[in-house]
Design an enzyme around this catalytic site. Sequence first.
Site, PDB file in Angstrom:
ATOM      1  CG  ASP A   8      -9.080 -16.196 -16.548  1.00 16.23           C
ATOM      2  OD1 ASP A   8      -8.963 -15.456 -17.888  1.00 16.23           O
ATOM      3  OD2 ASP A   8      -9.766 -15.837 -15.692  1.00 16.23           O
ATOM      4  CG  ASP A  10     -14.366 -18.847 -19.096  1.00 19.40           C
ATOM      5  OD1 ASP A  10     -15.444 -19.202 -18.017  1.00 19.40           O
ATOM      6  OD2 ASP A  10     -14.446 -20.198 -19.744  1.00 19.40           O
ATOM      7  CG  ASP A  18     -19.438  -9.818 -24.141  1.00 25.67           C
ATOM      8  OD1 ASP A  18     -19.348  -9.539 -25.081  1.00 25.67           O
ATOM      9  OD2 ASP A  18     -18.968 -10.947 -23.435  1.00 25.67           O
ATOM     10  CB  ALA A  19     -24.005 -15.580 -23.742  1.00 28.83           C
ATOM     11  CE1 TYR A  20     -22.935 -13.467 -18.174  1.00 32.43           C
ATOM     12  CE2 TYR A  20     -21.227 -14.414 -16.782  1.00 32.43           C
ATOM     13  CZ  TYR A  20     -22.303 -13.755 -17.007  1.00 32.43           C
ATOM     14  OH  TYR A  20     -22.057 -12.171 -16.195  1.00 32.43           O
ATOM     15  CG  ASN A  52     -14.006 -14.121 -10.702  1.00 35.76           C
ATOM     16  OD1 ASN A  52     -13.994 -14.521  -9.778  1.00 35.76           O
ATOM     17  ND2 ASN A  52     -14.274 -12.376 -11.448  1.00 35.76           N
ATOM     18  CG  HIS A  92     -19.301 -16.388  -3.664  1.00 38.33           C
ATOM     19  ND1 HIS A  92     -18.182 -16.666  -3.581  1.00 38.33           N
ATOM     20  CD2 HIS A  92     -20.636 -17.817  -3.253  1.00 38.33           C
ATOM     21  CE1 HIS A  92     -18.002 -17.906  -3.207  1.00 38.33           C
ATOM     22  NE2 HIS A  92     -18.975 -18.493  -2.951  1.00 38.33           N
ATOM     23  CB  CYS A 100     -12.593 -16.675  -4.014  1.00 41.17           C
ATOM     24  SG  CYS A 100     -14.867 -17.322  -3.618  1.00 41.17           S
ATOM     25  NE  ARG A 101     -17.147 -10.389  -9.351  1.00 39.61           N
ATOM     26  CZ  ARG A 101     -17.577 -10.694 -10.151  1.00 39.61           C
ATOM     27  NH1 ARG A 101     -17.820 -12.029 -10.996  1.00 39.61           N
ATOM     28  NH2 ARG A 101     -17.710 -10.282 -10.902  1.00 39.61           N
ATOM     29  CG  ASP A 127      -9.083 -12.762 -20.834  1.00 34.29           C
ATOM     30  OD1 ASP A 127     -10.395 -13.247 -21.141  1.00 34.29           O
ATOM     31  OD2 ASP A 127      -9.483 -13.255 -19.563  1.00 34.29           O
TER      32      ASP A 127
HETATM   33  O1  LIG Z   1     -12.561 -15.219 -16.888  1.00 35.42           O
HETATM   34  P1  LIG Z   1     -12.525 -16.037 -16.118  1.00 35.42           P
HETATM   35  O2  LIG Z   1     -12.864 -15.830 -14.194  1.00 35.42           O
HETATM   36  O3  LIG Z   1     -11.986 -17.657 -16.389  1.00 35.42           O
HETATM   37  O4  LIG Z   1     -14.299 -16.167 -16.084  1.00 35.42           O
HETATM   38  C1  LIG Z   1     -15.142 -15.525 -16.750  1.00 35.42           C
HETATM   39  C2  LIG Z   1     -16.403 -15.754 -16.399  1.00 35.42           C
HETATM   40  O5  LIG Z   1     -17.131 -16.238 -15.518  1.00 35.42           O
HETATM   41  C3  LIG Z   1     -17.146 -15.220 -17.201  1.00 35.42           C
HETATM   42  O6  LIG Z   1     -17.210 -13.491 -16.331  1.00 35.42           O
HETATM   43  C4  LIG Z   1     -18.613 -12.609 -16.349  1.00 35.42           C
HETATM   44  O7  LIG Z   1     -18.546 -11.183 -15.144  1.00 35.42           O
HETATM   45  P2  LIG Z   1     -18.772 -10.957 -14.487  1.00 35.42           P
HETATM   46  O8  LIG Z   1     -18.579 -12.623 -13.032  1.00 35.42           O
HETATM   47  O9  LIG Z   1     -20.591 -11.076 -14.945  1.00 35.42           O
HETATM   48  O10 LIG Z   1     -19.085  -9.936 -13.896  1.00 35.42           O
HETATM   49  C5  LIG Z   1     -17.617 -12.143 -17.636  1.00 35.42           C
HETATM   50  O11 LIG Z   1     -16.980 -11.839 -18.223  1.00 35.42           O
HETATM   51  C6  LIG Z   1     -18.421 -12.991 -18.904  1.00 35.42           C
HETATM   52  O12 LIG Z   1     -17.795 -12.639 -20.370  1.00 35.42           O
HETATM   53  C7  LIG Z   1     -17.440 -14.718 -18.521  1.00 35.42           C
HETATM   54  O13 LIG Z   1     -17.736 -15.708 -19.239  1.00 35.42           O
HETATM   55 MG   LIG Z   2     -10.744 -14.374 -18.123  1.00 33.35          MG
HETATM   56 ZN   LIG Z   3     -16.109 -16.192  -4.403  1.00 29.28          ZN
END
Ligand SMILES: O=P(O)(O)OC[C@@H](O)[C@H]1O[C@@H](OP(=O)(O)O)[C@@H](O)[C@@H](O)[C@@H]1O
Ligand SMILES: [Mg+2]
Ligand SMILES: [Zn+2]
Length: 178
Positions: A8, A10, A18-20, A52, A92, A100-101, A127
């Site tokens: 993975d 992030d 949490d703000a991406y 994701n 997505h 894929c998500r 994580d």
């Molecule tokens: O951990 P990976 O898969 O590499 O990426 C996670 C990120 O796409 C983001 O995914 C989001 O979840 P939602 O996609 O909003 O449910 C949140 O958790 C963010 O904090 C996070 O940065």
């Molecule tokens: Mg992650």
């Molecule tokens: Zn997807």
Amino acid sequence: MLKLLILDRDGVINYDSDAYIKSVAEWIPLPGSIEAIAQLSKAGWTVAIATNQSGIARGYYDIATLDAMHARLRTLVAEQGGEVGLVVYCPHGPDEGCDCRKPKPGMLKIIAEHYKVPLAGIWFVGDSLGDLEAAKAVDSQPVLVKTGKGEKTQAKNLPVGTLIFDDLAAVAAELINN
Ligand SMILES: O=P(O)(O)OC[C@@H](O)[C@H]1O[C@@H](OP(=O)(O)O)[C@@H](O)[C@@H](O)[C@@H]1O
Ligand SMILES: [Mg+2]
Ligand SMILES: [Zn+2]
């Protein structure tokens, strides 16, 4: 057979938010993660990534920015003498019903097909609970790290057999030394 490890992104390779993670400037490697990937690569492991990235669907950043983050990752690992394999992302949103998500295993299947290896037993390091569930769905080995959202995830109901490590460096040490 190919020694394949899937990560993975992030919260495992780089700090999460949490703000991406919306820009290359916000994409900051976790301590030891770049070195861990380089050491694994130099030890003969192929390191692929399944991430994701709903921030694309949400309009927080674009594909070019995402690609620039991954170029930065590749550069940093190359500077340590290693290389990063296939990076697969889901652009997505949660409501688009894509395949894929995560927790769906679609990205893991893409990676396995790319390298022509079975997913059974392949370690997938994440994580979030969705990472572990994606692994379980295709009989891969779920591996939780306590970085990023990992400590919160550890308190949840984890898939049976989930392995737990402090961070990616500890995962690399386990795989390289055993
Ligand atoms: O951990 P990976 O898969 O590499 O990426 C996670 C990120 O796409 C983001 O995914 C989001 O979840 P939602 O996609 O909003 O449910 C949140 O958790 C963010 O904090 C996070 O940065
Ligand atoms: Mg992650
Ligand atoms: Zn997807």
